[in-house]
Design a protein around this motif. Structure first.
Motif, PDB file in Angstrom:
ATOM      1  N   CYS A 122      -7.314   0.079   8.864  1.00 29.81           N
ATOM      2  CA  CYS A 122      -7.508   0.043   7.632  1.00 29.81           C
ATOM      3  C   CYS A 122      -8.632  -0.839   6.710  1.00 29.81           C
ATOM      4  O   CYS A 122      -9.386  -0.737   5.426  1.00 29.81           O
ATOM      5  N   HIS A 125     -10.915   1.613   5.788  1.00 32.56           N
ATOM      6  CA  HIS A 125      -9.749   2.502   4.301  1.00 32.56           C
ATOM      7  C   HIS A 125      -9.653   3.671   4.734  1.00 32.56           C
ATOM      8  O   HIS A 125      -9.494   3.869   3.711  1.00 32.56           O
ATOM      9  N   GLY A 162      -2.954  -0.094   3.789  1.00 26.88           N
ATOM     10  CA  GLY A 162      -4.220   0.505   3.986  1.00 26.88           C
ATOM     11  C   GLY A 162      -4.988   0.445   2.317  1.00 26.88           C
ATOM     12  O   GLY A 162      -3.740   0.393   1.572  1.00 26.88           O
TER      13      GLY A 162
END
Length: 170
Positions: A122, A125, A162
């Motif tokens: 996460c 990204h 995410g």
């Protein structure tokens, strides 16, 4: 992913690395009006410390009571399903508005490697799907797309984490 959810997962990782037992609760289904949407999480440490939220407060109080009176066992199935608000009286007792019903997973977190990997992905990204096998407690992390959403079929919980678009300005 909401920063609140990231904080829940960060705390789970920190607590497990410190040797604390942790139970992770996730909202998997709601019927009627519910205070938190599916995917909301709460982590409960063995000493009663809580981070996150799955309702407006009364369910959280009951989860802590479950821990203290032994209804959350350190052995047995790694994942269980809990339902709140099945009857009108129970909905009123737990403060669920408009007679809503809430189903949660109660997941004992063992090896926190999946938490560390999920957080790292996460923070890089990535959009990640976390698949939790209800029968075995096994967690599988796979790539996901921004269009994916939480899915629960009674056997597997597939939650998406995410960065995703949240607001579109025209």
């Amino acid at each position: 992913m909401d920063s609140a959810d990231l904080n829940v997962l960060r705390s789970v990782l920190e607590w497990r690395r410190a040797g604390q037992r942790v139970v992770l609760f996730s909202v998997v289904q709601t019927w009627g009006t519910a205070p938190r949407a599916p995917g909301a999480m709460l982590a409960l440490r063995e000493d009663g410390v809580v981070i996150g939220s799955v309702s407006g407060g009364c369910v959280e109080d009951d989860l802590i009571a479950r821990l203290h009176d032994g209804r959350i066992a350190s052995d047995g199935p790694p994942v269980q399903l809990i339902t709140y608000g099945v009857t009108r009286e129970e909905a009123a007792r737990f403060g669920l508005p408009c007679g809503g019903t809430l189903r949660l997973t109660e997941e004992r977190v063992g090896d926190p490697a999946w938490v560390a990997e999920l957080l790292a992905r996460c923070e890089a990204h990535e959009i990640v799907a976390r698949e939790l096998n209800i029968a075995t407690g096994e967690v599988l992390l796979t790539p996901a797309s921004p269009a994916d959403s939480l899915q629960f079929d009674g056997q597997t919980l597939r939650a998406i984490y995410g960065p995703r678009w949240r607001l579109l300005l025209i």
